[in-house]
Design a protein around this motif. Structure first.
Motif, PDB file in Angstrom:
ATOM      1  N   HIS A 144    -105.137 -69.280  30.681  1.00  0.00           N
ATOM      2  CA  HIS A 144    -104.556 -69.496  29.349  1.00  0.00           C
ATOM      3  C   HIS A 144    -104.375 -70.988  29.065  1.00  0.00           C
ATOM      4  CE1 HIS A 144    -102.081 -68.650  25.817  1.00  0.00           C
ATOM      5  NE2 HIS A 144    -101.277 -69.619  26.238  1.00  0.00           N
ATOM      6  N   LEU A 161    -106.053 -63.857  33.826  1.00  0.00           N
ATOM      7  CA  LEU A 161    -105.996 -64.164  32.396  1.00  0.00           C
ATOM      8  C   LEU A 161    -104.940 -65.228  32.103  1.00  0.00           C
ATOM      9  CD1 LEU A 161    -106.256 -60.556  30.890  1.00  0.00           C
ATOM     10  CD2 LEU A 161    -107.921 -62.398  30.605  1.00  0.00           C
ATOM     11  N   TYR A 200    -101.419 -60.895  25.129  1.00  0.00           N
ATOM     12  CA  TYR A 200    -102.153 -60.150  26.156  1.00  0.00           C
ATOM     13  C   TYR A 200    -101.549 -58.750  26.227  1.00  0.00           C
ATOM     14  CZ  TYR A 200    -103.843 -64.788  27.397  1.00  0.00           C
ATOM     15  OH  TYR A 200    -104.424 -66.038  27.355  1.00  0.00           O
ATOM     16  N   ILE A 234    -105.691 -56.431  28.513  1.00  0.00           N
ATOM     17  CA  ILE A 234    -105.493 -56.430  29.963  1.00  0.00           C
ATOM     18  C   ILE A 234    -106.024 -55.094  30.494  1.00  0.00           C
ATOM     19  CG2 ILE A 234    -103.843 -56.696  31.854  1.00  0.00           C
ATOM     20  CD1 ILE A 234    -101.800 -57.617  29.661  1.00  0.00           C
TER      21      ILE A 234
END
Length: 388
Positions: A140, A136, A97, A120
């Protein structure tokens, strides 16, 4: 007589410090290979160890946790990988990320497949959106592997400081790995790997007055390490194969030692000169946009846009006036164009922007030179607008 030049591109590269040059010249006289056990080899090893101590001290790390590389790009490619080891056991990382304002070396994703690199977003203020990152990480899939989060300490174009301690806390809560690109911050503001809570820091020698071609990956612990990028001998504890560039490493260490001295006083001096430059630009051009001016920034960086002025035009105009500055990152193969940082902040990607970045040796006279160049540039721009 040569035309007067003013260098305001320290974020691209800082001039080589005299201390770094002397350390490099001394190291060049060492005949031994640092992997050899004889007297000459041990002298070469000692030079590397001294440099390792100094680089570690710059970011509050343990010397044993500093891995020297050929630069920040190699360090990024070393740590951005799905393959880690925890001691002798394999550790799988499934996705990376990466913030939308990262340096290209991190935005490319290193050794991750393109589909495994997730962006991001940042806010309009140019700061990583912590709520978006939390969402996010919550989504995951841990069964596939751990998340790796990469966010810079301070943006190389805007100078905007990121909430890296908060990013570290979110990553730790999610059981992930946090990589912080501290290239622009180290030596300009206090940096501590422990205070941040980062698992890894990325550093570059030439940003702090050391030589080009040296960098480091610094870890907070020794147990978890990425799989080697360069394989071969057991150099750097097996993390990075290849005979060490002793001269460059020695110069890196000398620069790190220099930057740690009187850091607080230098920060105040840099900010004073940057603010004087920006105040003059606002007086000359009330419409100038100084990006990130309302939040925490590096004390040496001013990233600004003038309505109607293209990045290419502005950079060339300043250069002709004897002022070296940039149109953003210097690491995009010399290209001058749209800024991905401004686009990520929600600005029109065609908006031009210029970056002035100063250093400890930037004088009041050089700031005056840049102000005068800006005034002449604006006068020409206004005349062209009136004639259109």
């Amino acid at each position: 007589m040569a035309a007067k030049r003013t260098y305001l591109d320290w974020n691209a590269t800082a001039p080589l410090l005299a201390e770094a040059r002397e350390a490099m010249l001394s190291a060049l006289s060492l005949p031994g290979n640092a992997s050899s056990v004889h007297v000459e080899g041990r002298a070469a090893r000692a030079a590397i160890d001294r440099a390792r101590d100094k680089v570690a001290a710059l970011v509050g790390a343990k010397p044993a946790n500093v891995v020297f590389t050929s630069g920040a790009t190699e360090a990024a490619n070393l740590v951005l990988t799905p393959d880690f080891r925890m001691g002798r056991s394999a550790l799988k990382v499934s996705k990376s990320y990466v913030s939308s304002i990262e340096h290209p070396a991190l935005r490319e994703g290193g050794r991750f497949a393109k589909d495994d690199v997730v962006e991001i977003p940042v806010t309009a203020a140019g700061v990583v959106d912590l709520d978006a990152l939390a969402a996010l990480l919550a989504a995951h899939d841990m069964t596939a592997g751990l998340p790796l989060v990469a966010v810079m300490f301070a943006n190389n174009e805007s100078g905007i400081v990121q909430p890296v301690a908060e990013v570290a806390a979110l990553t730790r809560k999610a059981g992930g790995v946090f990589v912080c690109d501290a290239v622009q911050a180290a030596g300009r503001v206090p940096v501590s790997i422990e205070a941040i809570g980062a698992d890894f820091l990325i550093l570059s020698a030439h940003k702090i007055g050391g030589p080009k071609g040296a960098g480091a990956l610094v870890s907070r612990g020794e147990a978890m390490m990425p799989a080697p990028l360069l394989r071969g001998g057991g150099h750097e504890k097996g993390h990075r194969a290849g005979t060490e560039n002793i001269a460059a490493i020695a110069g890196f260490g000398a620069a790190a030692e220099y930057q740690l001295q009187n850091l607080e006083a230098r920060v105040a001096s840099l900010q004073f000169r940057r603010d004087r430059l920006e105040s003059a630009m606002r007086r000359i051009c009330p419409d100038v946009i100084v990006h990130g001016a309302d939040g925490p920034r590096l004390p040496n960086t001013s990233f600004f846009s003038v309505p109607g002025l293209k990045s290419e035009t502005g950079q060339i105009a300043f250069d002709l006036e004897g002022v070296a500055l940039s149109a953003g990152s210097a690491c995009s193969s010399g290209k001058v164009g749209e800024s991905h940082v401004l686009a990520a902040m929600g600005f029109d990607p065609k908006l031009g922007a210029l970056r002035a970045s100063i250093g400890p040796e930037t004088s009041d006279e050089e700031i005056d030179h840049a102000i005068a160049a800006f005034e002449r540039l604006l006068a020409r721009l206004n005349r062209q607008g009136a004639a259109a």
